[in-house]
Design a protein around this motif. Structure first.
Motif, PDB file in Angstrom:
ATOM      1  N   LEU A 562       1.074  -0.983   0.093  1.00  0.00           N
ATOM      2  CA  LEU A 562       0.092   0.218   0.066  1.00  0.00           C
ATOM      3  C   LEU A 562       0.967   1.143  -0.350  1.00  0.00           C
ATOM      4  CD1 LEU A 562      -2.812  -1.017   2.858  1.00  0.00           C
ATOM      5  CD2 LEU A 562      -2.660  -1.273  -0.217  1.00  0.00           C
ATOM      6  N   GLU A 563       1.783   1.127   0.506  1.00  0.00           N
ATOM      7  CA  GLU A 563       3.183   2.120   0.785  1.00  0.00           C
ATOM      8  C   GLU A 563       3.466   2.757  -0.535  1.00  0.00           C
ATOM      9  OE1 GLU A 563       6.975   3.816   3.196  1.00  0.00           O
ATOM     10  OE2 GLU A 563       5.919   1.893   3.976  1.00  0.00           O
ATOM     11  N   ILE A 564       3.818   1.434  -0.950  1.00  0.00           N
ATOM     12  CA  ILE A 564       4.226   1.239  -2.975  1.00  0.00           C
ATOM     13  C   ILE A 564       3.228   2.593  -3.963  1.00  0.00           C
ATOM     14  CG2 ILE A 564       5.502   0.445  -4.457  1.00  0.00           C
ATOM     15  CD1 ILE A 564       6.613  -1.870  -2.670  1.00  0.00           C
ATOM     16  N   LEU A 565       1.583   1.657  -3.481  1.00  0.00           N
ATOM     17  CA  LEU A 565       1.130   2.292  -4.565  1.00  0.00           C
ATOM     18  C   LEU A 565       0.694   3.389  -3.847  1.00  0.00           C
ATOM     19  CD1 LEU A 565      -1.276  -1.140  -4.642  1.00  0.00           C
ATOM     20  CD2 LEU A 565       0.612  -0.421  -6.354  1.00  0.00           C
ATOM     21  N   THR A 566       0.591   3.945  -2.616  1.00  0.00           N
ATOM     22  CA  THR A 566      -0.173   5.447  -3.057  1.00  0.00           C
ATOM     23  C   THR A 566       0.811   6.306  -2.591  1.00  0.00           C
ATOM     24  OG1 THR A 566      -0.176   4.778   0.045  1.00  0.00           O
ATOM     25  CG2 THR A 566      -1.764   3.905  -1.278  1.00  0.00           C
ATOM     26  N   GLY A 567       1.702   5.747  -2.097  1.00  0.00           N
ATOM     27  CA  GLY A 567       3.301   6.749  -2.044  1.00  0.00           C
ATOM     28  C   GLY A 567       3.047   7.559  -0.457  1.00  0.00           C
ATOM     29  N   LYS A 568       2.235   6.977   0.113  1.00  0.00           N
ATOM     30  CA  LYS A 568       2.284   7.468   1.218  1.00  0.00           C
ATOM     31  C   LYS A 568       2.618   6.800   2.716  1.00  0.00           C
ATOM     32  CE  LYS A 568      -2.335   9.108   0.738  1.00  0.00           C
ATOM     33  NZ  LYS A 568      -2.062  10.237   0.129  1.00  0.00           N
ATOM     34  N   PHE A 569       3.781   7.615   3.329  1.00  0.00           N
ATOM     35  CA  PHE A 569       4.432   7.412   4.779  1.00  0.00           C
ATOM     36  C   PHE A 569       3.011   6.224   5.688  1.00  0.00           C
ATOM     37  CE2 PHE A 569       7.923   7.227   7.389  1.00  0.00           C
ATOM     38  CZ  PHE A 569       8.828   6.151   7.471  1.00  0.00           C
ATOM     39  N   PRO A 570       3.552   5.252   6.333  1.00  0.00           N
ATOM     40  CA  PRO A 570       2.189   5.129   6.980  1.00  0.00           C
ATOM     41  C   PRO A 570       2.409   5.266   8.372  1.00  0.00           C
ATOM     42  CG  PRO A 570       3.340   2.767   5.874  1.00  0.00           C
ATOM     43  CD  PRO A 570       4.055   4.246   5.309  1.00  0.00           C
ATOM     44  N   ALA A 571       3.995   5.897   8.556  1.00  0.00           N
ATOM     45  CA  ALA A 571       4.262   6.441  10.362  1.00  0.00           C
ATOM     46  C   ALA A 571       3.577   7.700  10.234  1.00  0.00           C
ATOM     47  CB  ALA A 571       5.649   7.138  10.282  1.00  0.00           C
ATOM     48  N   ASN A 572       3.180   8.606   8.944  1.00  0.00           N
ATOM     49  CA  ASN A 572       2.125  10.070   9.253  1.00  0.00           C
ATOM     50  C   ASN A 572       0.854   9.445   9.318  1.00  0.00           C
ATOM     51  OD1 ASN A 572       3.940  11.667   7.375  1.00  0.00           O
ATOM     52  ND2 ASN A 572       3.200  11.262   5.148  1.00  0.00           N
ATOM     53  N   PHE A 573       0.063   8.739   9.729  1.00  0.00           N
ATOM     54  CA  PHE A 573      -0.922   8.132   9.531  1.00  0.00           C
ATOM     55  C   PHE A 573      -0.963   8.025  11.725  1.00  0.00           C
ATOM     56  CE2 PHE A 573      -1.315   6.955   5.726  1.00  0.00           C
ATOM     57  CZ  PHE A 573      -2.772   7.099   5.145  1.00  0.00           C
ATOM     58  N   LEU A 574       0.348   7.218  11.921  1.00  0.00           N
ATOM     59  CA  LEU A 574       0.534   7.405  13.365  1.00  0.00           C
ATOM     60  C   LEU A 574      -0.223   8.824  13.865  1.00  0.00           C
ATOM     61  CD1 LEU A 574       3.882   5.217  13.786  1.00  0.00           C
ATOM     62  CD2 LEU A 574       1.436   4.771  14.929  1.00  0.00           C
ATOM     63  N   GLN A 575       0.846   9.865  13.612  1.00  0.00           N
ATOM     64  CA  GLN A 575       0.317  11.586  13.581  1.00  0.00           C
ATOM     65  C   GLN A 575      -0.924  11.937  14.087  1.00  0.00           C
ATOM     66  OE1 GLN A 575       3.104  13.337  11.221  1.00  0.00           O
ATOM     67  NE2 GLN A 575       4.863  12.326  12.131  1.00  0.00           N
ATOM     68  N   GLN A 576      -1.788  11.211  12.755  1.00  0.00           N
ATOM     69  CA  GLN A 576      -2.908  11.857  13.065  1.00  0.00           C
ATOM     70  C   GLN A 576      -3.616  11.344  15.020  1.00  0.00           C
ATOM     71  OE1 GLN A 576      -5.000  11.147   9.998  1.00  0.00           O
ATOM     72  NE2 GLN A 576      -3.739  10.917   8.667  1.00  0.00           N
ATOM     73  N   GLY A 577      -3.608  10.849  15.271  1.00  0.00           N
ATOM     74  CA  GLY A 577      -3.809  10.376  16.693  1.00  0.00           C
ATOM     75  C   GLY A 577      -2.932   9.298  17.358  1.00  0.00           C
ATOM     76  N   LYS A 578      -3.460   9.215  18.460  1.00  0.00           N
ATOM     77  CA  LYS A 578      -2.876   8.395  19.147  1.00  0.00           C
ATOM     78  C   LYS A 578      -2.572   7.198  19.169  1.00  0.00           C
ATOM     79  CE  LYS A 578      -1.317  12.108  23.627  1.00  0.00           C
ATOM     80  NZ  LYS A 578      -1.959  12.231  24.835  1.00  0.00           N
ATOM     81  N   GLN A 579      -4.428   6.682  19.356  1.00  0.00           N
ATOM     82  CA  GLN A 579      -4.791   5.337  19.061  1.00  0.00           C
ATOM     83  C   GLN A 579      -3.789   5.340  17.391  1.00  0.00           C
ATOM     84  OE1 GLN A 579      -6.888   8.183  18.881  1.00  0.00           O
ATOM     85  NE2 GLN A 579      -8.273   7.419  17.874  1.00  0.00           N
ATOM     86  N   LYS A 580      -4.080   5.751  17.228  1.00  0.00           N
ATOM     87  CA  LYS A 580      -3.191   4.941  15.366  1.00  0.00           C
ATOM     88  C   LYS A 580      -2.521   3.915  15.236  1.00  0.00           C
ATOM     89  CE  LYS A 580      -7.485   7.997  13.522  1.00  0.00           C
ATOM     90  NZ  LYS A 580      -8.210   7.268  12.741  1.00  0.00           N
ATOM     91  N   THR A 581      -2.746   3.469  14.612  1.00  0.00           N
ATOM     92  CA  THR A 581      -1.537   2.591  14.237  1.00  0.00           C
ATOM     93  C   THR A 581      -1.308   2.235  12.704  1.00  0.00           C
ATOM     94  OG1 THR A 581      -2.535   0.693  13.814  1.00  0.00           O
ATOM     95  CG2 THR A 581      -2.266   0.803  15.998  1.00  0.00           C
ATOM     96  N   ASP A 582      -0.133   1.811  12.384  1.00  0.00           N
ATOM     97  CA  ASP A 582      -0.269   1.538  10.693  1.00  0.00           C
ATOM     98  C   ASP A 582      -0.667   0.391  10.405  1.00  0.00           C
ATOM     99  OD1 ASP A 582       2.359   2.637  11.737  1.00  0.00           O
ATOM    100  OD2 ASP A 582       3.802   0.992  10.729  1.00  0.00           O
ATOM    101  N   VAL A 583      -1.820   0.300  10.846  1.00  0.00           N
ATOM    102  CA  VAL A 583      -2.887  -0.731  10.200  1.00  0.00           C
ATOM    103  C   VAL A 583      -3.948   0.717   9.485  1.00  0.00           C
ATOM    104  CG1 VAL A 583      -4.445  -0.695  11.878  1.00  0.00           C
ATOM    105  CG2 VAL A 583      -4.319  -2.718  10.571  1.00  0.00           C
ATOM    106  N   ASP A 584      -3.846   1.738  10.137  1.00  0.00           N
ATOM    107  CA  ASP A 584      -4.809   3.087   9.224  1.00  0.00           C
ATOM    108  C   ASP A 584      -4.466   2.792   7.506  1.00  0.00           C
ATOM    109  OD1 ASP A 584      -6.287   3.097  11.892  1.00  0.00           O
ATOM    110  OD2 ASP A 584      -4.960   4.767  12.659  1.00  0.00           O
ATOM    111  N   LEU A 585      -3.239   2.978   7.050  1.00  0.00           N
ATOM    112  CA  LEU A 585      -3.508   2.793   6.172  1.00  0.00           C
ATOM    113  C   LEU A 585      -4.210   2.404   5.410  1.00  0.00           C
ATOM    114  CD1 LEU A 585      -1.799   4.113   3.370  1.00  0.00           C
ATOM    115  CD2 LEU A 585       0.181   3.117   4.017  1.00  0.00           C
ATOM    116  N   ALA A 586      -3.504   1.255   5.952  1.00  0.00           N
ATOM    117  CA  ALA A 586      -5.156  -0.071   4.704  1.00  0.00           C
ATOM    118  C   ALA A 586      -6.621   0.349   4.886  1.00  0.00           C
ATOM    119  CB  ALA A 586      -4.632  -1.077   5.568  1.00  0.00           C
TER     120      ALA A 586
END
Length: 680
Positions: A562-586
């Protein structure tokens, strides 16, 4: 405020503390091995169906004092001779858990993991262990009401998992007083009553779904994921801005009631008392620091202080070694160890800096060759720094320095490195040699020209490189899948043969062939560090149940795709909320699919070359989401994932392309859903 004669009792307390503490003998050394054996064997005998604990036989010590961290007995994690963790998940254990048998470990124990067994009876007495940081008891058959004070005094507790048991009664109010609690999982039980009020919680996860709770969700928990509260028919979202004592169900007062009780006189007295207490605490802390030095010296387990990489290196040493000022940490491995020529000390030093080679198809060199080479820092990762060094022959090597790699003893470490050294695959970066020292390890491999995939996905503009095109990205994904499939075949005994799947651990050569690195290290990495830093431990199954599985690397592969297809860094989703995890990219990609929005928006606009490839891209997106299933049972297995990826082409076939133009391709979820999602 100056202390006067009125505070003589306080000075007397400090004086006594000062004199008493210096007479404490160095007896806080690791518990005697025989005593540790007896404690653990007695605990084992209290359990049933203990076949999985066959090496708890008393023939070897549970902990080795000479090693920083050992794993002599299955599930027993030690540090400097102390038992720090008891991890017994998914071992088929039954019976009741009597933690009073482990009371002698109460000062040392930090982690307990009894998840995924068949234990019965009431909640074990966790508050025996005041220094406990995590307790995982999910997926058992514990039952009964948990006393309100069950967690009193457990101020160090960060993670508590009690999900999928049959606990009843109210949620214990003592949980609200745990200032460091960040994960609380109580879902799938039979808890009743209202949710107690957590004042200014650090909680990142608070899951009470599928219980029998009633009332309103406290405002302090209002920002949590709504799914954490589902399955409680009597529970509603609160619209109240500030809870009252009645809402909280605890002794915590609301801000309004607290402000109404203040008066200047009591506030002044409180300030005076606070000043006295602070002065006393300051004195005690100062004395404790003074005491720490002789106390540490008498333990004989003192670790050598490593030199900071930021400390300037004298220019004369720089000229002699060829190591740049920023590389002093690499030189520190041998600094001060070489004696005068021909001396015994010099011979021992030469032996102690000998590299162990795990391949016979590379030129031989020693640590001194690396130390004398022109070196530069490539970067710093989770576990340490990486250095690029040129051998006298001109061949470039990469030296990775690990300080958190003491989960096993020397012999077991060496055997594991030999095992990794025997791996041969075109998509694995081979380990060439390693250096063993108790304080740290060096892993040495070949230098790969184009650096990490992460740079090419997220930093290509900064280094003035073109974006990776679709054909190249597909080539990388296929290589990664092949390498991962090989690891699963050759390392069947490892639960997560890679364990640290991420774009910075995929290197690209001049032909953009991918090489997996940092694979197979989970068994030797310190477990606490692994849980904090390694990707496998960020998976849904570990966050929810405190375990990793044979499909955990599949989840990591899916996130990487997903990171390769979207160009989005999974860690960026971590910063959107304390309860977020990498799985939020999916979750984000899946939400776009399910919403029926323009699915093409998920693809990286800089990928290019997609006019005749839409059908194949859609297939790959579907594969990635099937790899990212939160439920392990529904997730693709490794063989199936690799086969599906291998079938993909750079361009759509004629029939596929026609179908793609007609309906923009239909994506069918391979995760057990029957919905068809049309691309608009």
């Amino acid at each position: 405020m100056a202390l006067t004669f009125k505070h003589k009792p306080l000075f007397l307390l400090v004086f006594l503390f000062h004199h008493i503490i210096f007479f404490i003998p160095c007896s806080s050394l690791p518990t005697d091995s025989a005593a540790l054996k007896n404690i653990l064997l007695k605990f084992k005998s209290s359990l049933s169906n203990t076949t999985a604990l066959s090496n708890w036989d008393g023939k070897s010590p549970p902990c080795n004092k000479e090693n920083i961290t050992t794993l002599n007995w299955k599930g027993i994690f030690c540090s400097n001779g102390y038992i720090r963790g008891i991890h017994l998940p998914n071992m088929g254990l039954t019976g009741t858990v009597d933690l009073s048998l482990l009371v002698d470990l109460k000062e040392d124990l930090r982690n307990l993991n009894f998840a995924d067994n068949s234990f019965q009876g009431p909640l074990p007495d966790l508050n025996i262990f005041g220094a406990l940081k995590s307790a995982f008891l999910s997926n058992n058959q514990f039952s009964g009401t948990i006393p309100d004070d069950a967690f009193k005094g457990m101020g160090s507790l960060k993670k508590l998992h009690l999900s999928n048991n049959t606990f009843t009664g109210p949620i214990p109010k003592s949980l609200t007083n745990l200032a460091n609690l960040i994960e609380l999982k109580l879902q799938d039980n039979k808890f009743e009553g209202q949710i107690p009020y957590f004042q200014d919680p650090k909680l990142q996860v608070f899951n009470v779904s599928n219980n029998n709770l009633v009332g309103t969700i406290p405002p302090s928990l209002g920002k949590m994921d709504p799914s954490f509260f589902t399955g409680n028919k009597g529970l509603t979202q609160s619209s109240q801005a500030t809870p009252t004592p009645a809402d909280s169900g605890s002794n915590t007062r609301s801000p309004e009631s607290e402000s109404n009780t203040k008066n200047p006189e009591s506030e002044s007295k409180g300030t005076s008392r606070l000043t006295i207490v602070l002065a006393a605490v300051g004195s005690l802390l100062g004395l404790a620091i003074i005491v720490a030095v002789p106390f540490i010296l008498c333990r004989k387990q003192q670790r050598k202080a490593s030199l900071s990489i930021e400390t300037p290196l004298p220019s004369n040493l720089q000229k002699k070694t060829g190591i740049k000022e920023t590389d002093r940490s690499l030189k520190s491995l041998s600094e001060g160890s070489v004696g005068p020529g021909g001396s015994t000390r010099g011979k021992k030093a030469a032996e102690s800096t000998k590299l162990s080679f795990v391949r016979d198809d590379r030129e031989l060199f020693d640590l001194q060759d690396l130390l004398k080479a022109s070196a530069e820092i490539l970067g710093s990762g989770c576990f340490g720094s990486s250095y690029k060094a040129a051998l006298p022959s001109g061949h470039m090597m990469v030296v990775k320095r690990f300080k958190q790699m003491n989960n096993v003893g020397r012999e077991e470490f060496q055997e594991h490195m030999k095992r990794i050294g025997r791996l041969r695959h075109p998509n694995l970066l081979p380990l060439v040699s390693y250096y063993y020292r108790k304080e740290e390890k060096l892993l040495i491999s070949d230098f790969v020209d184009r650096g990490s995939l992460a740079v090419h996905l997220h930093g290509y503009q900064a280094i003035q490189l073109p974006s990776l095109q679709w054909a190249t990205r597909l080539k990388v994904i296929k290589g990664v899948a092949k390498g991962l499939g090989y690891l699963y075949k050759e390392l069947p005994s490892l639960i997560a043969p890679h364990g640290h799947m991420k774009s910075s651990n995929v290197l690209l050569n001049e032909a953009y062939e991918p090489f997996l690195t940092d694979y197979g290290l989970t068994p030797v990495i310190n477990q606490e560090s692994a849980q904090d830093l390694m990707v496998a431990y960020k998976s849904p199954e570990f966050l929810q149940q405190g375990r990793i599985t044979k499909k955990t690397d599949i989840w990591g592969l899916g996130i990487l795709i997903l990171e390769i297809l979207t160009g989005k860094f999974p860690a960026n989703f971590l910063q959107q909320g304390k309860q977020k995890t990498d799985v939020d990219l999916a979750n984000w990609v899946n939400s776009v699919v399910e919403s029926g929005d323009n699915i093409s928006q998920v693809f990286d606009k800089d990928m290019g070359g997609t006019n005749n490839s839409q059908g194949e891209m859609m297939k790959l997106l579907n594969i990635a989401l099937a790899c990212c299933e939160a439920e392990v049972e529904k997730r693709l297995d490794m063989k199936e994932a690799v086969e599906k990826i291998e079938e993909l082409k750079e361009r759509d076939g004629e029939d596929d392309f026609y179908s793609s133009c007609a309906s923009e391709a239909d994506i069918k979820s391979s995760r057990g859903k029957s919905d068809d999602f049309a691309f608009t």
